[in-house]
Design a protein around this motif. Structure first.
Motif, short mmCIF file in Angstrom:
data_model
loop_
_atom_site.label_atom_id
_atom_site.label_comp_id
_atom_site.label_asym_id
_atom_site.label_seq_id
_atom_site.Cartn_x
_atom_site.Cartn_y
_atom_site.Cartn_z
N GLN A 162 0.84 -1.20 0.00
CA GLN A 162 0.00 0.00 0.00
C GLN A 162 0.87 1.26 0.00
N ARG A 163 1.98 1.23 0.72
CA ARG A 163 2.87 2.40 0.76
C ARG A 163 3.45 2.65 -0.63
N ARG A 164 3.83 1.54 -1.29
CA ARG A 164 4.40 1.68 -2.64
C ARG A 164 3.38 2.30 -3.59
N ALA A 193 1.92 9.60 -5.15
CA ALA A 193 1.00 10.73 -5.02
C ALA A 193 1.61 11.84 -4.18
N PHE A 194 2.67 11.54 -3.45
CA PHE A 194 3.28 12.55 -2.59
C PHE A 194 4.61 13.05 -3.14
N HIS A 195 4.94 12.64 -4.38
CA HIS A 195 6.14 13.18 -5.01
C HIS A 195 5.91 14.65 -5.34
N ILE A 239 -7.83 11.70 7.93
CA ILE A 239 -7.76 12.01 9.36
C ILE A 239 -6.32 12.28 9.80
N ALA A 240 -5.36 11.45 9.29
CA ALA A 240 -3.95 11.68 9.68
C ALA A 240 -3.50 13.02 9.14
N GLY A 241 -4.08 13.44 8.02
CA GLY A 241 -3.58 14.61 7.33
C GLY A 241 -4.10 15.93 7.87
N TYR A 242 -5.36 15.96 8.34
CA TYR A 242 -5.86 17.30 8.62
C TYR A 242 -5.66 17.74 10.08
N THR A 278 -3.39 16.81 12.44
CA THR A 278 -2.00 17.10 12.79
C THR A 278 -1.60 18.49 12.28
N THR A 279 -1.93 18.74 11.02
CA THR A 279 -1.55 20.01 10.39
C THR A 279 -2.25 21.18 11.09
N ALA A 280 -3.53 20.99 11.39
CA ALA A 280 -4.29 22.05 12.05
C ALA A 280 -3.69 22.36 13.42
N PRO A 340 2.67 17.62 16.99
CA PRO A 340 1.29 17.11 17.02
C PRO A 340 1.25 15.61 17.31
N ALA A 341 2.19 14.84 16.70
CA ALA A 341 2.26 13.41 17.03
C ALA A 341 3.27 13.30 18.18
N TRP A 342 2.78 13.49 19.40
CA TRP A 342 3.69 13.69 20.54
C TRP A 342 4.32 12.40 21.02
N LEU A 393 12.13 14.73 15.44
CA LEU A 393 11.35 13.78 14.64
C LEU A 393 9.84 14.01 14.72
N PRO A 394 9.40 15.23 14.37
CA PRO A 394 7.95 15.47 14.42
C PRO A 394 7.20 14.63 13.38
N PHE A 395 7.89 14.19 12.32
CA PHE A 395 7.24 13.37 11.30
C PHE A 395 7.68 11.91 11.39
N GLY A 396 8.22 11.50 12.53
CA GLY A 396 8.67 10.13 12.70
C GLY A 396 9.98 9.89 11.97
N ALA A 397 10.33 8.62 11.79
CA ALA A 397 11.61 8.28 11.15
C ALA A 397 11.55 6.86 10.63
N GLN A 425 11.21 3.69 7.86
CA GLN A 425 10.29 3.39 6.76
C GLN A 425 8.84 3.79 7.05
N ARG A 426 8.48 3.94 8.34
CA ARG A 426 7.11 4.34 8.66
C ARG A 426 6.99 5.86 8.87
N HIS A 427 7.97 6.63 8.40
CA HIS A 427 7.87 8.08 8.58
C HIS A 427 6.68 8.62 7.80
N CYS A 428 6.29 9.84 8.15
CA CYS A 428 5.06 10.41 7.59
C CYS A 428 5.13 10.55 6.08
N ILE A 429 4.13 9.99 5.41
CA ILE A 429 4.09 10.09 3.95
C ILE A 429 3.69 11.51 3.52
N GLY A 430 3.03 12.23 4.44
CA GLY A 430 2.49 13.55 4.08
C GLY A 430 3.36 14.71 4.51
N PHE A 454 3.71 17.52 1.90
CA PHE A 454 2.37 18.09 1.72
C PHE A 454 2.07 19.05 2.89
N ALA A 455 2.31 18.55 4.12
CA ALA A 455 1.99 19.34 5.31
C ALA A 455 2.83 20.61 5.37
N MET A 456 4.13 20.50 5.08
CA MET A 456 5.00 21.68 5.17
C MET A 456 4.57 22.73 4.14
C1 HEM Z 1 2.12 18.64 10.69
C2 HEM Z 1 1.54 17.63 10.11
C3 HEM Z 1 1.87 16.18 10.34
C4 HEM Z 1 2.57 15.58 11.35
C5 HEM Z 1 3.23 16.24 12.54
C6 HEM Z 1 2.59 14.15 11.08
C7 HEM Z 1 3.25 13.21 11.86
C8 HEM Z 1 3.36 11.87 11.54
C9 HEM Z 1 4.18 10.91 12.25
C10 HEM Z 1 5.02 11.19 13.49
C11 HEM Z 1 4.04 9.71 11.63
C12 HEM Z 1 4.73 8.40 12.02
C13 HEM Z 1 3.90 7.60 12.98
C14 HEM Z 1 4.62 6.37 13.52
O1 HEM Z 1 5.75 6.09 13.15
O2 HEM Z 1 4.01 5.66 14.35
C15 HEM Z 1 3.11 9.89 10.54
C16 HEM Z 1 2.70 8.89 9.69
C17 HEM Z 1 1.77 9.09 8.69
N1 HEM Z 1 1.24 10.30 8.26
FE1 HEM Z 1 1.65 12.11 9.02
N2 HEM Z 1 1.88 13.92 9.93
C18 HEM Z 1 1.44 15.12 9.43
C19 HEM Z 1 0.73 15.34 8.27
C20 HEM Z 1 0.28 14.35 7.43
C21 HEM Z 1 -0.44 14.56 6.20
C22 HEM Z 1 -0.77 15.92 5.61
C23 HEM Z 1 -0.77 13.32 5.71
C24 HEM Z 1 -1.52 12.94 4.46
C25 HEM Z 1 -2.02 13.74 3.59
C26 HEM Z 1 -0.24 12.34 6.64
C27 HEM Z 1 -0.36 10.98 6.51
C28 HEM Z 1 0.35 10.05 7.25
C29 HEM Z 1 0.31 8.62 6.99
C30 HEM Z 1 -0.55 7.91 5.95
C31 HEM Z 1 1.20 8.02 7.90
C32 HEM Z 1 1.53 6.53 8.00
C33 HEM Z 1 2.71 6.24 7.09
C34 HEM Z 1 3.14 4.79 7.08
O3 HEM Z 1 3.17 4.14 8.12
O4 HEM Z 1 3.47 4.33 5.98
N3 HEM Z 1 0.40 13.00 7.65
N4 HEM Z 1 2.73 11.23 10.48
#
Ligand code: HEM
Length: 455
Positions: free
Chosen positions: A99-101, A106-108, A261-264, A266-268, A325-327, A391-395, A397-402, A405-407
């Protein structure tokens, strides 16, 4: 790999362990654990569950990057899946990989560039809503405003549909669903959804409402009634390399709901915290506004402007350092592991917690950690800092795909608002952190808006 010692931590109450302290002072409790017990700290949550928390970037790298196969998302993902199903955030193994592949392209960058127009337009609608509101002197809840706008952007980017057209249905359902998900994720032992408690019934109703909206979007697209070069289109076109099959409606639903839900939220939240910090630091606000004037003037922003608004990115980065946001991210060991000689048993009763909120406050990594200072993220000051100190977006292979987009979205919205308004906090209001699934400003962010120019 084996460890010989148990990680140190408080003895706590004979039955509850540290559950009560953890509940009543949540974030400060985490900080205190590491101050008192070092880089690897452990405590009990009730009679059988334990948390092992990590703050050393090397340890974080071990779990999230180098030995990612030894860990799963475990119980945290299971509880989120009540709402998100088996989407990118919650799925594991080969299914997640596939699914990630499929979703990654879409996020390029080249797929994101056309979305700048959507982001800019929604920012403009928001400013117009502010300009024409009946009582311009009344305070406005910036947390709510940011959520409304990021929700609109997410729905247009993902499925070229404005779910806010159905705001009366969607917003209350989202609120109920999020409250229940928060309750389930934070609870020691959530009740099975099948039990007809008032909370469960409200949650199931809310989920049905949101499902109906998403399934309707999928059905209209499948029938050709709607079109779009969006994420939905990409996911619908994707084919499994082995079987040649496309995604079922159920799989599409889970991925869309997850991204939405993950996308809106966190960003808000990141934006709401940024407004709160800027209102406390007028000198930073002025420097940010000066950059907007210099880079954009009165022009409509484009994708090329985003990297030029460098100081705005630094402001956002520093805001997410203090209020990620993802504390917290949680994992569970699949096989026995060890860090610094401390045992990490493979047990569903042991949660491995990695909290960006705590890591971002370690004085060894971040001098004067409570001070808001976007200069920390200048290229010079960033050089030499361990990568996983932030690491606000994780790190891994499971780091944030968005992330990109969010930045992009946050830089653009920040620029648009800074150009038109100075935001002043309501006297007496103090920002308080509420660590639910996302880190929210408790009770919103009420602000007075001072117009800068007539739009
Ligand atoms: C400021 C905004 C955002 C923050 C701080 C954030 C943070 C994170 C973090 C920390 C993770 C990793 C979670 C983990 O390892 O357990 C994650 C995963 C993810 N985020 Fe974000 N996110 C943000 C915006 C977005 C946006 C805009 C989208 C989509 C449009 C998104 C979609 C996802 C998805 C689908 C995952 C799971 C990825 C995977 O496991 O393959 N996020 N996010």
């Amino acid at each position: 790999m084996t460890g010989t010692r148990e990680a140190p931590g408080p003895r706590g109450h004979w039955f509850w362990g540290s559950l009560r302290e953890r509940r009543s002072e949540s974030l400060p409790f985490l900080l205190r654990m590491h101050r008192e017990y070092g880089d690897v700290a452990q405590w009990r949550m009730g009679p059988v569950n334990r948390v092992l928390s990590l703050v050393n970037p090397e340890h974080v790298k071990h779990v999230l990057v180098e030995h990612v196969g030894r860990y799963t998302k475990g119980v945290g993902a299971q509880r989120l899946s009540a709402m998100l199903g088996n989407g990118l955030l919650t799925s594991e193994g080969d299914f997640w990989k596939r699914q990630r592949r499929l979703a990654q392209p879409a996020f390029h960058l080249e797929r994101l560039v056309p979305l700048v127009r959507v982001m800019e337009e929604e920012g403009r609608y928001m400013l117009e809503r502010w300009r024409t509101r009946p009582d311009p002197s009344a305070p406005l809840d910036l947390a709510q405003e940011m959520a409304r706008t990021t929700l609109s952007i997410a729905s247009r980017a993902l499925f070229s549909t404005q779910v806010m057209d159905e705001a009366d249905r969607v917003l209350p359902a989202l609120t109920v669903a999020q409250q229940e998900v928060n309750g389930r994720v934070l609870s020691l032992l959530p009740l099975p959804l099948g039990l007809p408690t008032p909370g469960n019934r409200a949650f199931v109703r809310a989920r049905q409402t949101l499902d109906a909206v998403v399934f309707d979007i999928i059905a209209r697209r499948r029938s050709g009634e709607t079109r779009g070069q969006d994420l939905l289109a990409m996911l619908m076109e994707a084919r499994d390399a082995d079987t040649g099959e496309g995604m079922t409606d159920g799989q599409l639903r889970d991925e869309l709901m997850t991204l939405f839900i993950a996308g809106y939220e966190t960003t808000a939240n990141a934006l709401a915290w940024t407004w709160s910090l800027l209102s406390e630091h007028p000198e930073v606000e002025e420097q940010a506004r000066a950059e907007v004037a210099q880079v954009l003037g009165e022009r409509v922003p484009t994708a090329e402007d985003v990297p030029r608004l460098r100081y705005l990115s630094q402001v956002l980065e520093e805001s997410m350092r203090l209020h990620p946001p993802a504390w917290v991210m949680v994992r569970q060991a699949l096989e026995e592991d060890a860090l610094d000689g401390f045992r990490i048993p493979a047990s569903p009763r042991l949660i491995v917690a990695i909290s960006p909120w705590v890591i971002h406050r370690q004085p060894s990594l971040w001098p004067e950690p409570e001070r808001f200072n976007p200069e920390r993220f200048s290229p010079e000051r960033s050089a030499g800092r361990p990568r996983l100190a932030y690491l606000p977006f994780g790190a891994g292979q499971r780091h944030c795909i968005g992330q990109r987009f969010a930045m992009m979205e946050m830089v653009l919205l920040l620029a648009q608002v800074l150009r038109r308004y100075r935001l002043r906090r309501v006297p007496g209001w103090r920002a308080e952190q509420e660590p639910l699934v996302a880190l929210r400003p408790k009770g919103g962010v009420p602000m007075h808006l001072e117009p800068l120019t007539s739009p």
